[in-house]
Design a protein around this motif. Structure first.
Motif, PDB file in Angstrom:
ATOM      1  N   PHE A  37       0.812  -1.204   0.000  1.00 24.98           N
ATOM      2  CA  PHE A  37       0.000   0.000   0.000  1.00 24.98           C
ATOM      3  C   PHE A  37       0.852   1.263   0.000  1.00 24.98           C
ATOM      4  O   PHE A  37       1.996   1.259   0.449  1.00 24.98           O
ATOM      5  CB  PHE A  37      -0.939   0.010   1.210  1.00 24.98           C
ATOM      6  CG  PHE A  37      -1.962  -1.088   1.165  1.00 24.98           C
ATOM      7  CD1 PHE A  37      -3.026  -1.037   0.280  1.00 24.98           C
ATOM      8  CD2 PHE A  37      -1.860  -2.184   1.997  1.00 24.98           C
ATOM      9  CE1 PHE A  37      -3.962  -2.057   0.221  1.00 24.98           C
ATOM     10  CE2 PHE A  37      -2.789  -3.207   1.961  1.00 24.98           C
ATOM     11  CZ  PHE A  37      -3.847  -3.139   1.065  1.00 24.98           C
ATOM     12  N   ALA A  38       0.263   2.327  -0.516  1.00 26.27           N
ATOM     13  CA  ALA A  38       0.931   3.629  -0.522  1.00 26.27           C
ATOM     14  C   ALA A  38       0.902   4.235   0.876  1.00 26.27           C
ATOM     15  O   ALA A  38      -0.037   4.020   1.643  1.00 26.27           O
ATOM     16  CB  ALA A  38       0.231   4.570  -1.507  1.00 26.27           C
ATOM     17  N   VAL A  39       1.935   4.992   1.181  1.00 26.59           N
ATOM     18  CA  VAL A  39       2.010   5.779   2.404  1.00 26.59           C
ATOM     19  C   VAL A  39       2.143   7.239   1.974  1.00 26.59           C
ATOM     20  O   VAL A  39       3.043   7.575   1.197  1.00 26.59           O
ATOM     21  CB  VAL A  39       3.214   5.372   3.280  1.00 26.59           C
ATOM     22  CG1 VAL A  39       3.295   6.244   4.525  1.00 26.59           C
ATOM     23  CG2 VAL A  39       3.143   3.893   3.650  1.00 26.59           C
ATOM     24  N   PHE A  40       1.233   8.079   2.467  1.00 27.79           N
ATOM     25  CA  PHE A  40       1.239   9.497   2.120  1.00 27.79           C
ATOM     26  C   PHE A  40       1.726  10.318   3.308  1.00 27.79           C
ATOM     27  O   PHE A  40       1.606   9.891   4.455  1.00 27.79           O
ATOM     28  CB  PHE A  40      -0.172   9.945   1.702  1.00 27.79           C
ATOM     29  CG  PHE A  40      -0.639   9.294   0.428  1.00 27.79           C
ATOM     30  CD1 PHE A  40      -0.287   9.816  -0.805  1.00 27.79           C
ATOM     31  CD2 PHE A  40      -1.408   8.144   0.461  1.00 27.79           C
ATOM     32  CE1 PHE A  40      -0.693   9.208  -1.986  1.00 27.79           C
ATOM     33  CE2 PHE A  40      -1.824   7.522  -0.710  1.00 27.79           C
ATOM     34  CZ  PHE A  40      -1.472   8.054  -1.939  1.00 27.79           C
ATOM     35  N   ALA A  41       2.255  11.495   3.027  1.00 28.16           N
ATOM     36  CA  ALA A  41       2.798  12.361   4.069  1.00 28.16           C
ATOM     37  C   ALA A  41       1.713  12.855   5.019  1.00 28.16           C
ATOM     38  O   ALA A  41       1.950  12.988   6.218  1.00 28.16           O
ATOM     39  CB  ALA A  41       3.544  13.543   3.448  1.00 28.16           C
ATOM     40  N   THR A  42       0.540  13.133   4.478  1.00 30.46           N
ATOM     41  CA  THR A  42      -0.559  13.656   5.302  1.00 30.46           C
ATOM     42  C   THR A  42      -1.860  12.952   4.937  1.00 30.46           C
ATOM     43  O   THR A  42      -2.001  12.406   3.829  1.00 30.46           O
ATOM     44  CB  THR A  42      -0.768  15.172   5.094  1.00 30.46           C
ATOM     45  OG1 THR A  42      -1.260  15.389   3.755  1.00 30.46           O
ATOM     46  CG2 THR A  42       0.518  15.965   5.315  1.00 30.46           C
ATOM     47  N   ALA A  43      -2.810  13.013   5.844  1.00 32.12           N
ATOM     48  CA  ALA A  43      -4.136  12.467   5.571  1.00 32.12           C
ATOM     49  C   ALA A  43      -4.775  13.178   4.381  1.00 32.12           C
ATOM     50  O   ALA A  43      -5.428  12.542   3.546  1.00 32.12           O
ATOM     51  CB  ALA A  43      -5.026  12.586   6.806  1.00 32.12           C
ATOM     52  N   GLN A  44      -4.566  14.477   4.279  1.00 33.10           N
ATOM     53  CA  GLN A  44      -5.136  15.229   3.166  1.00 33.10           C
ATOM     54  C   GLN A  44      -4.580  14.734   1.829  1.00 33.10           C
ATOM     55  O   GLN A  44      -5.318  14.597   0.860  1.00 33.10           O
ATOM     56  CB  GLN A  44      -4.878  16.725   3.342  1.00 33.10           C
ATOM     57  CG  GLN A  44      -5.654  17.580   2.376  1.00 33.10           C
ATOM     58  CD  GLN A  44      -5.695  19.031   2.790  1.00 33.10           C
ATOM     59  OE1 GLN A  44      -5.113  19.441   3.781  1.00 33.10           O
ATOM     60  NE2 GLN A  44      -6.411  19.840   2.026  1.00 33.10           N
ATOM     61  N   VAL A  50     -11.909  18.157   0.622  1.00 31.45           N
ATOM     62  CA  VAL A  50     -11.101  17.531  -0.430  1.00 31.45           C
ATOM     63  C   VAL A  50     -11.982  17.173  -1.626  1.00 31.45           C
ATOM     64  O   VAL A  50     -11.588  17.395  -2.780  1.00 31.45           O
ATOM     65  CB  VAL A  50     -10.349  16.303   0.123  1.00 31.45           C
ATOM     66  CG1 VAL A  50      -9.772  15.457  -1.000  1.00 31.45           C
ATOM     67  CG2 VAL A  50      -9.250  16.744   1.076  1.00 31.45           C
ATOM     68  N   ALA A  51     -13.157  16.636  -1.393  1.00 33.84           N
ATOM     69  CA  ALA A  51     -14.057  16.282  -2.492  1.00 33.84           C
ATOM     70  C   ALA A  51     -14.444  17.529  -3.283  1.00 33.84           C
ATOM     71  O   ALA A  51     -14.478  17.502  -4.517  1.00 33.84           O
ATOM     72  CB  ALA A  51     -15.304  15.585  -1.954  1.00 33.84           C
ATOM     73  N   ARG A  52     -14.702  18.609  -2.600  1.00 35.68           N
ATOM     74  CA  ARG A  52     -15.132  19.830  -3.278  1.00 35.68           C
ATOM     75  C   ARG A  52     -13.990  20.540  -3.999  1.00 35.68           C
ATOM     76  O   ARG A  52     -14.238  21.329  -4.906  1.00 35.68           O
ATOM     77  CB  ARG A  52     -15.849  20.747  -2.306  1.00 35.68           C
ATOM     78  CG  ARG A  52     -17.196  20.144  -1.919  1.00 35.68           C
ATOM     79  CD  ARG A  52     -18.024  20.994  -1.000  1.00 35.68           C
ATOM     80  NE  ARG A  52     -19.155  20.247  -0.514  1.00 35.68           N
ATOM     81  CZ  ARG A  52     -20.246  19.944  -1.217  1.00 35.68           C
ATOM     82  NH1 ARG A  52     -20.349  20.312  -2.464  1.00 35.68           N
ATOM     83  NH2 ARG A  52     -21.227  19.253  -0.676  1.00 35.68           N
TER      84      ARG A  52
END
Length: 142
Positions: A34-41, A130-132
């Motif tokens: 799985f990918a790991v991202f720096a932030t939840a956003q 984020v969706a918007r």
């Protein structure tokens, strides 16, 4: 205390496989995929962008179709149950066709996937923001 689910630990609430996403790296665990991202956003944006790719690039226009790509049975998923859960949360039928997702449907879809993937959804209004963002400036769909 119970450890956080993998998707939340990895800032990857959709549990996206690592595919060279910008700003991400592959989880270091022995069988990490799985990918790991720096932030939840960042992870939420990746989730959103992948969903929009399915709809806009791949022309997938049902919840059943999206979830069949997202969580295929070949990965050991109960895809039918997953799709039914997501469709109920989004408020449309599993096989109901759509041309595009409204911002509200995209938000609900993201929340539903996060909850199924992690057993919880700690992101609140961040998902909506984020969706918007996609409505304000659509991501590049490649």
């Amino acid at each position: 205390m119970r450890p956080l689910p993998r998707g939340i630990r990895n800032n990857n609430p959709g549990n996206l496989n690592y595919a060279g996403q910008a700003g991400a790296h592959k989880e270091p665990e022995p069988h990490g995929r799985f990918a790991v991202f720096a932030t939840a956003q960042d992870g939420l944006r990746a989730l959103r962008d992948q969903l929009l790719r399915y709809v806009e690039r791949d022309r997938v226009n049902t919840i059943a179709g999206i979830i069949a790509k997202w969580a295929p049975p070949t990965d050991g998923n109960d895809t039918s149950a997953y799709a039914a859960t997501v469709a109920a949360r989004v408020g449309i039928g599993v096989q109901q066709r759509f041309n595009a997702l409204t911002p509200d449907q995209l938000t609900a879809l993201m929340h539903a996937i996060i909850r199924v993937e992690n057993g919880q959804d700690p992101y609140g209004t961040l998902v909506d923001r984020v969706a918007r963002e996609a409505t304000a400036s659509p991501p590049s769909i490649t």
